[in-house]
Design an enzyme around this catalytic site. Sequence first.
Site, mmCIF file in Angstrom:
data_model
loop_
_atom_site.group_PDB
_atom_site.id
_atom_site.type_symbol
_atom_site.label_atom_id
_atom_site.label_comp_id
_atom_site.label_asym_id
_atom_site.label_seq_id
_atom_site.Cartn_x
_atom_site.Cartn_y
_atom_site.Cartn_z
ATOM 1 N N HIS A 1 -64.694 4.493 -116.865
ATOM 2 C CA HIS A 1 -63.783 4.488 -117.918
ATOM 3 C C HIS A 1 -64.157 5.009 -119.483
ATOM 4 C CE1 HIS A 1 -62.392 1.070 -115.015
ATOM 5 N NE2 HIS A 1 -61.257 1.803 -115.305
ATOM 6 N N HIS B 1 -65.735 0.269 -116.725
ATOM 7 C CA HIS B 1 -67.248 0.605 -116.478
ATOM 8 C C HIS B 1 -67.599 1.884 -116.899
ATOM 9 C CE1 HIS B 1 -65.259 3.229 -113.680
ATOM 10 N NE2 HIS B 1 -64.555 2.090 -112.897
#
Length: 284
Positions: free
Chosen positions: A37, A34
């Site tokens: 990250h 997501h």
Amino acid sequence: MTIILRTIAELRAWRDQVPPDQKVALVPTMGALHAGHMSLMGLARDRAEVSIASIFVNPLQFGPSEDLSKYPRPVEADIALLEGAGIDAVFLPPVAELYPEDASTFVVEESVSLPLCGAVRPGHFRGVATVVLKLFNIVTPDIAVFGQKDAQQCVVIERMVRDLNLRIDIVRGPIVREPDGLALSSRNIYLDAADRRAAPAIFASLEAARLAFEAGERNAETLAGIGRAVLAAEPWLKLQYWEVRHPESLAAIETIGPAGALFAVAAHLGTTRLIDNYLARPAE
Ligand code: PAF
């Protein structure tokens, strides 16, 4: 083009081709990537000439009643995101590649891994430290990037790097949040509508304590009490812990001193467990 590497031998052959004057940054993940990250991927790209992500849902860090089998594994979408972010390589090993059936050597940190999540997830940080050291040994990165959302994980890894004399700089990436404050997590997809409505109370509790800290409150129990009171007003949410700890030793403290403090929360929304934190630093 992001190169996909599935075996240790492939990884090492790729690594051996990196010129010695180029730095390699590793972002270890369990996938289901997501925006949180992706901000870590951006840091890896900024800090090193060569960037690599690993995607490995590490069975060793899940307890017997945890979500290993249902943990999301959208591998194709993850690879597309890494391509888009310009990550040079992704390490995607099968479980058997990292864990021989009779593997019997593990990394056990015996202090900072014990409180907070360590107290309620026995074996979790043993699993994290073991897989992270293995990834470090396989990739031999110069830099490794971890998210501040898993604050205790960062502390455990920094302690391991110090204690085992690893030549790797650990970079912590800031927490990325939804507009209402919910920290991004791969587990947020488990939240149903009612859970999702209640979830921002976690950040609200940290904000209430942060404001009190910024107004000069330094007593750890008073600050934790402020945070707990905000969560107590949201009955949908079951608090596991709300603690003010020393930011490096994670020891309980009475008063926040020059080192600052970690405000750490864990709560359940239905069967989903969420964590969040705030790193309080006294003004210089
Ligand atoms: O933070 C995670 O996703 C995992 O704990 C890590 C660091 C990739 C180890 O499996």
